[in-house]
Design a protein around this motif. Structure first.
Motif, short mmCIF file in Angstrom:
data_model
loop_
_atom_site.label_atom_id
_atom_site.label_comp_id
_atom_site.label_asym_id
_atom_site.label_seq_id
_atom_site.Cartn_x
_atom_site.Cartn_y
_atom_site.Cartn_z
N CYS A 20 0.86 -1.18 0.00
CA CYS A 20 0.00 0.00 0.00
C CYS A 20 0.90 1.22 0.00
CB CYS A 20 -0.89 -0.02 1.24
SG CYS A 20 -1.90 1.44 1.49
N ALA A 21 0.80 2.03 -1.04
CA ALA A 21 1.62 3.23 -1.17
C ALA A 21 0.76 4.46 -0.93
CB ALA A 21 2.26 3.29 -2.55
N ALA A 22 1.29 5.38 -0.13
CA ALA A 22 0.53 6.57 0.23
C ALA A 22 1.17 7.82 -0.32
CB ALA A 22 0.44 6.67 1.75
N SER A 23 0.35 8.80 -0.56
CA SER A 23 0.85 10.13 -0.90
C SER A 23 0.44 11.07 0.23
CB SER A 23 0.26 10.61 -2.23
OG SER A 23 -1.15 10.61 -2.17
N GLY A 24 1.15 12.15 0.39
CA GLY A 24 0.82 13.07 1.45
C GLY A 24 1.84 13.05 2.56
N SER A 25 2.03 14.16 3.21
CA SER A 25 3.10 14.29 4.20
C SER A 25 2.72 13.76 5.56
CB SER A 25 3.49 15.76 4.31
OG SER A 25 2.36 16.53 4.71
N SER A 26 1.43 13.46 5.81
CA SER A 26 1.02 13.07 7.15
C SER A 26 0.93 11.57 7.34
CB SER A 26 -0.35 13.70 7.47
OG SER A 26 -1.28 13.35 6.47
N PHE A 27 1.44 10.80 6.38
CA PHE A 27 1.30 9.35 6.43
C PHE A 27 1.86 8.76 7.70
CE2 PHE A 27 0.97 5.08 5.01
CZ PHE A 27 2.14 4.44 5.38
N SER A 28 3.01 9.25 8.17
CA SER A 28 3.66 8.64 9.33
C SER A 28 2.80 8.74 10.58
CB SER A 28 5.02 9.28 9.56
OG SER A 28 4.87 10.66 9.84
N GLY A 53 3.86 1.47 15.17
CA GLY A 53 4.31 0.15 14.76
C GLY A 53 3.69 -1.02 15.51
N GLU A 54 2.72 -0.75 16.35
CA GLU A 54 2.04 -1.85 17.05
C GLU A 54 1.08 -2.52 16.08
OE1 GLU A 54 2.07 0.22 21.51
OE2 GLU A 54 0.20 -0.14 20.46
N THR A 55 1.02 -3.85 16.15
CA THR A 55 0.23 -4.61 15.17
C THR A 55 -0.84 -5.45 15.85
OG1 THR A 55 1.81 -6.44 15.21
CG2 THR A 55 2.16 -4.73 13.56
N THR A 56 -1.93 -5.66 15.14
CA THR A 56 -2.98 -6.58 15.55
C THR A 56 -3.45 -7.33 14.31
OG1 THR A 56 -4.68 -4.89 15.28
CG2 THR A 56 -3.81 -5.20 17.49
N TYR A 57 -3.96 -8.55 14.52
CA TYR A 57 -4.39 -9.41 13.43
C TYR A 57 -5.72 -10.08 13.80
CZ TYR A 57 0.51 -9.05 12.05
OH TYR A 57 1.75 -8.58 11.70
N ASP A 70 6.86 1.22 6.33
CA ASP A 70 8.08 1.99 6.14
C ASP A 70 7.65 3.44 5.96
OD1 ASP A 70 10.34 3.32 5.09
OD2 ASP A 70 11.12 1.48 4.22
N ASN A 71 7.78 4.23 7.00
CA ASN A 71 7.29 5.61 6.94
C ASN A 71 8.10 6.46 5.97
OD1 ASN A 71 5.16 5.20 8.72
ND2 ASN A 71 6.41 5.70 10.52
N ALA A 72 9.36 6.14 5.81
CA ALA A 72 10.18 6.90 4.86
C ALA A 72 9.69 6.69 3.43
CB ALA A 72 11.64 6.51 4.99
N LYS A 73 9.32 5.46 3.12
CA LYS A 73 8.82 5.15 1.78
C LYS A 73 7.30 5.35 1.68
CE LYS A 73 12.38 1.70 0.75
NZ LYS A 73 12.64 0.28 0.40
N LYS A 74 6.64 5.60 2.82
CA LYS A 74 5.19 5.77 2.86
C LYS A 74 4.48 4.53 2.33
CE LYS A 74 5.38 10.80 2.34
NZ LYS A 74 4.90 11.95 1.54
N THR A 75 4.89 3.38 2.83
CA THR A 75 4.27 2.12 2.40
C THR A 75 3.87 1.28 3.62
OG1 THR A 75 6.41 1.03 2.22
CG2 THR A 75 5.52 2.01 0.22
N VAL A 76 2.84 0.49 3.43
CA VAL A 76 2.44 -0.52 4.41
C VAL A 76 2.26 -1.83 3.64
CG1 VAL A 76 0.68 -1.30 6.03
CG2 VAL A 76 1.31 1.12 5.94
N ASP A 77 3.01 -2.83 4.00
CA ASP A 77 2.98 -4.12 3.30
C ASP A 77 2.23 -5.16 4.13
OD1 ASP A 77 6.34 -3.98 1.87
OD2 ASP A 77 4.47 -2.99 1.30
#
Length: 111
Positions: A20-28, A53-57, A70-77
């Protein structure tokens, strides 16, 4: 905006990684989730990761799926292993508190 990629057809027991790739500066600062929807059924949360970075499933994917960001890349895998036919669905990423959603990507797991 959020844009998903990585869906496809895979045999049972196989693996896929959704991105998942995001645009925008507030993603982090966003909490982000991966959701899935089978046609005619409600959308369900699969995995969630907070901005810290806390996760739930959901129980059905614990031990098989891993969400990461990865907040630098603005992605969530979403790494999906040991896929089952019941994982077949359209997968969406979303930041619910910001009401931002992607268009989804199809995952089909053949028996």
């Amino acid at each position: 905006d959020l844009v998903e990629a990585g869906g496809g057809l895979v045999q049972s027991g196989g693996s896929l990684t959704l991105s998942c790739a995001a645009s925008g500066s507030s993603f982090s600062g966003y909490n982000v989730g991966w959701y899935r929807q089978i046609r005619g059924q409600p959308r369900e949360l699969v995995a969630f990761i907070t901005f810290e970075g806390e996760t739930t499933y959901v129980d059905s994917v614990k031990g098989r799926f891993t969400i990461s960001r990865d907040n630098a890349k603005k992605t969530v895998d979403l790494q999906m292993n040991l896929l089952k036919s019941e994982d077949t669905a359209r997968y969406y990423c979303g930041a619910p508190t910001a009401d931002v959603w992607g268009q989804g990507t199809e995952v089909t797991v053949s028996p």
